[in-house]
Design a protein around this motif. Structure first.
Motif, mmCIF file in Angstrom:
data_model
loop_
_atom_site.group_PDB
_atom_site.id
_atom_site.type_symbol
_atom_site.label_atom_id
_atom_site.label_comp_id
_atom_site.label_asym_id
_atom_site.label_seq_id
_atom_site.Cartn_x
_atom_site.Cartn_y
_atom_site.Cartn_z
ATOM 1 N N ASN A 1 72.834 7.004 146.464
ATOM 2 C CA ASN A 1 71.493 6.121 146.709
ATOM 3 C C ASN A 1 70.331 7.009 147.128
ATOM 4 O OD1 ASN A 1 69.495 4.261 147.867
ATOM 5 N ND2 ASN A 1 71.039 2.715 147.727
ATOM 6 N N THR A 2 69.406 6.646 146.781
ATOM 7 C CA THR A 2 68.118 7.655 147.243
ATOM 8 C C THR A 2 67.599 7.556 148.516
ATOM 9 O OG1 THR A 2 66.673 6.141 145.992
ATOM 10 C CG2 THR A 2 67.377 7.580 144.486
ATOM 11 N N VAL A 3 68.034 6.380 149.080
ATOM 12 C CA VAL A 3 67.624 6.456 150.517
ATOM 13 C C VAL A 3 68.053 7.343 151.394
ATOM 14 C CG1 VAL A 3 69.500 4.882 151.168
ATOM 15 C CG2 VAL A 3 67.241 4.499 152.585
ATOM 16 N N ILE A 4 69.260 8.012 151.139
ATOM 17 C CA ILE A 4 70.126 9.008 151.882
ATOM 18 C C ILE A 4 68.940 10.198 151.615
ATOM 19 C CG2 ILE A 4 71.839 10.418 152.152
ATOM 20 C CD1 ILE A 4 72.038 7.554 152.736
ATOM 21 N N ASP A 5 68.662 10.465 150.259
ATOM 22 C CA ASP A 5 67.714 11.688 150.041
ATOM 23 C C ASP A 5 66.608 11.733 151.050
ATOM 24 O OD1 ASP A 5 69.523 11.097 147.768
ATOM 25 O OD2 ASP A 5 67.942 11.628 146.276
ATOM 26 N N ALA A 6 65.865 10.435 150.844
ATOM 27 C CA ALA A 6 64.550 10.204 151.899
ATOM 28 C C ALA A 6 65.004 10.231 153.385
ATOM 29 C CB ALA A 6 64.120 8.777 151.537
ATOM 30 N N LEU A 7 66.043 9.746 153.717
ATOM 31 C CA LEU A 7 66.444 10.031 155.059
ATOM 32 C C LEU A 7 66.866 11.378 155.541
ATOM 33 C CD1 LEU A 7 67.287 8.209 157.869
ATOM 34 C CD2 LEU A 7 69.560 8.470 156.826
ATOM 35 N N LEU A 8 67.375 12.029 154.859
ATOM 36 C CA LEU A 8 67.885 13.621 155.019
ATOM 37 C C LEU A 8 66.361 14.612 154.806
ATOM 38 C CD1 LEU A 8 70.972 14.045 153.247
ATOM 39 C CD2 LEU A 8 70.817 13.364 155.798
ATOM 40 N N TRP A 9 65.520 14.204 154.217
ATOM 41 C CA TRP A 9 64.329 14.748 154.029
ATOM 42 C C TRP A 9 63.362 14.606 155.189
ATOM 43 C CZ3 TRP A 9 59.231 13.709 154.443
ATOM 44 C CH2 TRP A 9 58.195 14.619 154.224
ATOM 45 N N THR A 10 63.554 13.377 155.853
ATOM 46 C CA THR A 10 62.760 13.088 157.044
ATOM 47 C C THR A 10 63.152 13.590 158.148
ATOM 48 O OG1 THR A 10 61.849 10.827 155.905
ATOM 49 C CG2 THR A 10 61.712 11.121 158.354
ATOM 50 N N THR A 11 64.562 13.553 158.372
ATOM 51 C CA THR A 11 65.038 14.034 159.569
ATOM 52 C C THR A 11 65.025 15.733 159.893
ATOM 53 O OG1 THR A 11 67.446 14.159 158.605
ATOM 54 C CG2 THR A 11 66.924 12.328 160.079
ATOM 55 N N LYS A 12 65.100 16.218 158.203
ATOM 56 C CA LYS A 12 64.917 17.862 158.166
ATOM 57 C C LYS A 12 63.530 18.389 158.442
ATOM 58 C CE LYS A 12 65.317 21.563 155.020
ATOM 59 N NZ LYS A 12 65.780 21.941 153.622
ATOM 60 N N ASN A 13 62.684 17.336 158.045
ATOM 61 C CA ASN A 13 61.145 17.839 158.062
ATOM 62 C C ASN A 13 60.560 17.280 159.267
ATOM 63 O OD1 ASN A 13 60.860 19.665 155.571
ATOM 64 N ND2 ASN A 13 61.727 17.775 154.918
ATOM 65 N N LYS A 14 60.594 16.235 159.828
ATOM 66 C CA LYS A 14 60.272 15.363 160.980
ATOM 67 C C LYS A 14 60.707 15.398 162.504
ATOM 68 C CE LYS A 14 56.650 14.746 157.829
ATOM 69 N NZ LYS A 14 55.314 15.518 158.052
ATOM 70 N N SER A 15 61.609 16.343 162.696
ATOM 71 C CA SER A 15 62.468 16.339 164.053
ATOM 72 C C SER A 15 61.772 16.264 164.997
ATOM 73 C CB SER A 15 63.562 17.318 163.887
ATOM 74 O OG SER A 15 63.095 18.445 163.846
ATOM 75 N N LEU B 1 62.375 -4.741 174.221
ATOM 76 C CA LEU B 1 60.862 -4.184 173.499
ATOM 77 C C LEU B 1 60.589 -4.625 172.168
ATOM 78 C CD1 LEU B 1 58.703 -2.332 173.799
ATOM 79 C CD2 LEU B 1 60.341 -0.310 173.124
ATOM 80 N N LEU B 2 59.686 -5.458 171.926
ATOM 81 C CA LEU B 2 59.185 -6.086 170.972
ATOM 82 C C LEU B 2 58.131 -5.243 170.508
ATOM 83 C CD1 LEU B 2 59.497 -10.061 171.319
ATOM 84 C CD2 LEU B 2 61.292 -8.390 170.383
ATOM 85 N N THR B 3 58.271 -4.570 169.115
ATOM 86 C CA THR B 3 57.029 -3.758 168.586
ATOM 87 C C THR B 3 56.664 -4.470 167.364
ATOM 88 O OG1 THR B 3 58.223 -2.460 166.979
ATOM 89 C CG2 THR B 3 58.409 -1.730 169.621
ATOM 90 N N GLU B 4 55.415 -4.025 167.002
ATOM 91 C CA GLU B 4 55.044 -4.103 165.545
ATOM 92 C C GLU B 4 55.950 -3.670 164.645
ATOM 93 O OE1 GLU B 4 52.382 -6.535 164.800
ATOM 94 O OE2 GLU B 4 52.886 -6.932 166.710
ATOM 95 N N PRO B 5 55.787 -3.974 163.222
ATOM 96 C CA PRO B 5 56.581 -3.404 162.384
ATOM 97 C C PRO B 5 56.442 -1.699 162.178
ATOM 98 C CG PRO B 5 55.930 -5.171 161.213
ATOM 99 C CD PRO B 5 55.166 -4.976 162.668
ATOM 100 N N LEU B 6 57.474 -1.047 162.235
ATOM 101 C CA LEU B 6 57.146 0.614 162.563
ATOM 102 C C LEU B 6 57.076 1.133 161.021
ATOM 103 C CD1 LEU B 6 59.900 0.896 165.175
ATOM 104 C CD2 LEU B 6 57.569 0.893 165.360
ATOM 105 N N ASP B 7 56.482 2.348 161.167
ATOM 106 C CA ASP B 7 56.545 3.234 160.002
ATOM 107 C C ASP B 7 57.724 3.540 159.947
ATOM 108 O OD1 ASP B 7 53.608 2.986 160.509
ATOM 109 O OD2 ASP B 7 53.054 5.080 160.652
ATOM 110 N N TYR B 8 57.813 4.290 158.687
ATOM 111 C CA TYR B 8 59.353 4.775 158.194
ATOM 112 C C TYR B 8 59.772 5.900 159.416
ATOM 113 C CZ TYR B 8 63.046 6.756 155.730
ATOM 114 O OH TYR B 8 64.357 7.572 155.380
ATOM 115 N N LEU B 9 59.031 6.885 159.608
ATOM 116 C CA LEU B 9 59.313 7.863 160.440
ATOM 117 C C LEU B 9 59.478 7.333 161.810
ATOM 118 C CD1 LEU B 9 59.677 10.764 161.382
ATOM 119 C CD2 LEU B 9 57.201 11.221 161.712
ATOM 120 N N PRO B 10 58.701 6.512 162.360
ATOM 121 C CA PRO B 10 59.398 5.982 163.849
ATOM 122 C C PRO B 10 60.505 5.197 163.942
ATOM 123 C CG PRO B 10 56.808 5.475 163.469
ATOM 124 C CD PRO B 10 57.526 6.210 162.456
#
Length: 370
Positions: A171-185, A261-270
């Motif tokens: 699944n490409t969602v794993i590609d996106a997730l691993l890219w994000t955790t690697k580049n935006k920690s 804690l109720l928040t507004e919809p979050l960006d993908y990174l948050p």
């Protein structure tokens, strides 16, 4: 250079198509992004994170629009593009109304369709609604099928889909997730700190599906109150969907409740940052069932069916429905038993290795001789 149309309109679609776009950008094929903006605000967040500027932005979102209205407006808007562009193929992802209409209009113009994340099934046309029918219809139209798992491939074969142009990709969602955790920690840690959650124990929750509107959602809110009353050191973090039908129930039931804690919809990174440190996840989302195992997070699914049985078989997720009693029982079991918790947390993610997008693009290059 041959053009590949990427048609998507919701945040989950954008997340899962972003790594495909990035892979196409470095290939002999030219991606052309058609953003329908079926979910305007949530879509824009993902486009910015991955640096994607749509070639076409249809801005189709309209408050409380019916499925029929959405379908007709999407058809007209996409028709205007396909009359004036020459595409070698169209890629659609998943099972939204944008996915179905994108495939349909492409078919009308005799442009072959590639279906990313093909083959998911619950075999109940009303659950989830309308997604189950959308993905079945796209399977009939598509030329190229990219099932994320072996089970999804079997589902397609059982439906009579030819294996000729079928490729299991992960699944490409794993590609996106691993890219994000690697580049935006670093950014992820700062987000948790800004919410006061870096050193706190919390459950992360999402809920928005049509079949859960109304009384099922109130049952889940009842379960949350019981869990928090039992676990005094625990918090709940709940990014609330923009749909007024959802917000009305959530804020009425939990708006003033302690340790919520109720928040507004979050960006993908948050959202990824919150998944990374959550104790466990309660959700009716499909995509989270795939992402959470990559981070070792047990997931309780607030639905009676799932089109991702691989998660159940692997032990990374469990169906708990919307009964307050069942949700409380299963949540407390995980929180009170290290053995039960680790059994889910340490199960192997069945949804991919982070190279799905590369496989899809390689397959397209071979198909078009690029």
């Amino acid at each position: 250079m041959k053009k590949i149309a990427l048609v998507f309109g919701t945040r989950p679609e954008a997340i899962k198509m972003a790594p495909v776009y990035l892979a196409l950008n470095g290939s002999p094929l030219q991606p052309v992004v058609i953003a329908t903006a079926q979910h305007r605000e949530m879509l824009d967040q993902v486009l910015e994170l991955f640096g994607i500027t749509p070639d076409y932005d249809l801005n189709i979102m309209k408050e409380r629009q019916s499925l029929s209205d959405l379908t007709s407006r999407l058809t007209k808007a996409l028709e205007d593009i396909y009359k004036n562009e020459k595409f070698a193929a169209t890629l659609v992802q998943g099972d939204t109304t944008t996915t179905f209409v994108g495939a349909l209009v492409s078919f009308y113009h005799k442009v072959p369709v590639g279906h990313v994340e093909a083959g998911l099934r619950t075999n109940d046309i009303y659950n989830p609604f309308p997604e189950e029918v959308n993905r079945r219809l796209v399977s009939v139209i598509a030329t190229y099928h990219y099932p994320p798992t072996e089970q999804a491939r079997k589902n397609l074969l059982a439906a009579g889909i030819s294996e000729k142009n079928m490729l299991v990709t992960g699944n490409t969602v794993i590609d996106a997730l691993l890219w994000t955790t690697k580049n935006k920690s670093l950014e992820a840690r700062r987000i948790r700190e800004s919410l006061g959650l870096e050193d706190e124990s919390y459950i992360l929750m999402t809920m928005h599906r049509r079949e859960n509107w109304g009384e099922p959602m109130r049952e889940v809110m009842k379960a949350i109150k019981k869990i928090l009353s039992e676990k005094k050191d625990l918090k709940l973090v709940f990014p609330v969907h923009l749909n007024p039908v959802v917000r009305e129930v959530v804020y009425e039931e939990l708006g003033e409740y302690p340790r919520v804690l109720l928040t507004e919809p979050l960006d993908y990174l948050p959202f990824v940052s919150l998944m990374e440190k959550a104790k466990l996840i309660l959700t009716d989302s499909g995509g989270i069932q795939e992402e959470a195992p990559a981070l070792g997070k047990p997931t309780l699914v607030l639905r009676s069916e799932t089109e991702r049985p691989e998660a159940l078989e692997a032990g990374t997720a469990k169906l708990v429905g919307t009964s307050a009693e069942k949700i409380v029982e299963e949540t407390l079991k995980l929180l009170n038993s290290t053995e039960e918790y680790e059994k889910m947390a340490k199960s192997v993610n069945p949804f991919g290795d982070g190279k799905a997008s590369e496989r899809i693009v390689t397959h397209l290059i071979e198909a078009f001789g690029a």
